[in-house]
Design an enzyme around this catalytic site. Structure first.
Site, PDB file in Angstrom:
ATOM      1  N   PRO A 321      -9.503   3.364  -4.440  1.00 48.89           N
ATOM      2  CA  PRO A 321      -8.998   2.716  -3.234  1.00 48.89           C
ATOM      3  C   PRO A 321      -7.861   1.722  -3.456  1.00 48.89           C
ATOM      4  O   PRO A 321      -7.346   1.193  -2.477  1.00 48.89           O
ATOM      5  CB  PRO A 321     -10.241   1.974  -2.724  1.00 48.89           C
ATOM      6  N   THR A 322      -7.469   1.458  -4.708  1.00 47.69           N
ATOM      7  CA  THR A 322      -6.515   0.367  -4.936  1.00 47.69           C
ATOM      8  C   THR A 322      -5.071   0.825  -4.756  1.00 47.69           C
ATOM      9  O   THR A 322      -4.775   2.020  -4.722  1.00 47.69           O
ATOM     10  CB  THR A 322      -6.645  -0.194  -6.370  1.00 47.69           C
ATOM     11  N   CYS A 323      -4.174  -0.146  -4.678  1.00 46.75           N
ATOM     12  CA  CYS A 323      -2.742   0.128  -4.559  1.00 46.75           C
ATOM     13  C   CYS A 323      -2.118   0.284  -5.936  1.00 46.75           C
ATOM     14  O   CYS A 323      -1.074  -0.295  -6.223  1.00 46.75           O
ATOM     15  CB  CYS A 323      -2.055  -1.002  -3.810  1.00 46.75           C
ATOM     16  N   ASP A 324      -2.770   1.029  -6.824  1.00 47.72           N
ATOM     17  CA  ASP A 324      -2.242   1.247  -8.167  1.00 47.72           C
ATOM     18  C   ASP A 324      -2.145   2.742  -8.396  1.00 47.72           C
ATOM     19  O   ASP A 324      -3.115   3.466  -8.181  1.00 47.72           O
ATOM     20  CB  ASP A 324      -3.172   0.603  -9.204  1.00 47.72           C
ATOM     21  N   ASN A 365      -7.077  -6.249  -6.424  1.00 52.94           N
ATOM     22  CA  ASN A 365      -6.864  -5.916  -4.993  1.00 52.94           C
ATOM     23  C   ASN A 365      -7.935  -6.540  -4.105  1.00 52.94           C
ATOM     24  O   ASN A 365      -8.137  -6.128  -2.961  1.00 52.94           O
ATOM     25  CB  ASN A 365      -6.889  -4.401  -4.737  1.00 52.94           C
TER      26      ASN A 365
END
Ligand SMILES: *Cc1c(COP(=O)(O)O)cnc(C)c1O
Length: 375
Positions: A321-324, A365
């Site tokens: 789910p992270t922005c990575d 995050n």
């Protein structure tokens, strides 16, 4: 998933993501390994899952422990383990950690270099030491070979030096790599290390212990040999090389004790197909930074169960789910999930009791570390 885990998930509905782990399965795994290898002492590799309820249960069962750091040594002691039942098995230790473990009564330490041996002589004088030999890790999905262990020739010099430094040259160890899927790996490693063991003993350095490491696999997507198959390979090789003069045998299982005892419950955050995507993308509320570190390189391939299983499926990529951008679990392995899967659904990642909880990031995050329930 064990009935106890299934009951907990369906009755309690814990918030996701979380790990639910059945302590009775831990006990059953420990008992199965004892039955398969009655002549070996089991040192549970604490790093696989250091949760206090697991250590408590294993202390009660009479297990010994392989600790990778001083905090793990202290967790074992807090759980009631005797210091004599703890091996400090990391070949890379701070001087202060060696001194603290030694002061606490720990007397068994691993090493694979002159430099570490000198640290042990200074900070744990008189301790029993064993040298880790580098062996092939073919067949292991999570290899451990380059960073640890030394050559046969170097180990021979090191073991001779140990006595001169006032240490007790106690034994030799190896690790065939984690999630080792072939029994031959133990066969080959034992052959290599037993030869050195015998040579040293014949030259007057009387070793007493062969530490066969961990590596015993958990069933993920693909079938693996049974623990009895590994035991047969190990005992066959040990008797071939030592006859009836078997040394003390140690095994250090981590994954095989806790892996299939745990299940991660996770919520599907989004299922999407964007622009020119060939497959659907399934985003879960757990990913590489939430504890699924062993999906790096898609090395460990967990089974995923959904409420729609049995219906038609299609190919997917599975991500966290992270922005990575690195937070992708599976893109090349060829996972298929039900076409009916939608955001808000719960999925279960099976056999996730090992090497997950402690790999979770601290608030990356804003996501909290993985919740854990021991039942
Ligand atoms: C990680 C490790 C283990 C446990 O390995 P598994 O594959 O989980 O059984 C055992 N011994 C040492 C020295 C380790 O580093």
């Amino acid at each position: 998933m064990t009935p106890k885990v299934a009951r907990y998930l369906s009755h309690i509905h814990p918030a996701t993501p979380c790990l639910v782990l059945d302590l009775d399965r831990v006990e059953a795994n420990y008992a199965a390994l004892r039955r398969a290898l009655p002549l070996a002492r089991i040192y549970y590799a604490v790093k696989a899952n250091p949760a206090a309820p697991i250590l408590d249960r294993l202390v009660r069962l009479g297990s010994a422990f392989d600790a990778a750091g001083i905090e793990e040594v202290e967790a074992c002691l807090a759980a009631g383990a005797a210091p004599e039942a703890i091996s400090f098995g990391n070949t890379i230790k701070k001087a202060s950690a060696i001194a603290r473990a030694h002061a606490a009564g720990v007397s068994l330490f691993a090493f694979d270099s002159d430099e570490e041996l000198e640290k042990l002589a200074t900070h744990a004088p008189g301790a029993r030491v064993y040298c880790r030999i580098r062996v092939e890790n073919h067949g292991a999905d999570w290899p451990l070979s380059r960073k640890f262990g030394t050559t046969i020739a170097h180990a021979a010099r090191l073991m001779r030096r140990a006595g001169a430094l006032g240490l007790d040259a106690y034994g030799l160890s190896f690790h065939v790599g984690s999630q080792q899927t072939t029994t031959e790996a133990y066969d080959l490693a034992i052959a290599r290390v037993a030869m050195l063991f015998t040579d040293l003993t014949e030259s007057g350095i009387t070793l007493r212990m062969m530490n066969l490491g961990g590596g015993f696999p958990t069933r993920y997507r693909d079938p693996v040999p049974e623990i009895d198959d590994f035991a047969a390979a190990i005992m066959g090789a040990m008797t071939r090389h030592f006859g009836n003069a078997l040394p003390e045998m140690v095994v250090e299982p981590g994954r095989a004790i806790v892996g299939d005892a745990g299940v991660i419950a996770s919520e599907v955050v989004l299922v999407s197909r964007r622009g020119d995507d060939a497959v659907r993308w399934v985003y879960l509320d757990i990913g590489r930074f939430g504890g699924l570190a062993e999906t790096e390189g898609e090395a460990i391939r967990y089974r995923i169960a959904t409420a729609h299983d049995g219906g038609p499926t299609g190919p997917v990529a599975i991500a966290g789910p992270t922005c990575d951008g690195a937070d992708i679990m599976y893109e090349r392995t060829g996972y298929h999930l039900p076409l009916a899967l939608a955001s808000g659904d719960q999925v279960h990642l099976l056999a996730t009791g090992a090497y997950v909880t402690t790999y979770a990031s601290q608030g990356f995050n804003g996501f909290a570390p993985l919740a854990e329930h021991y039942v």
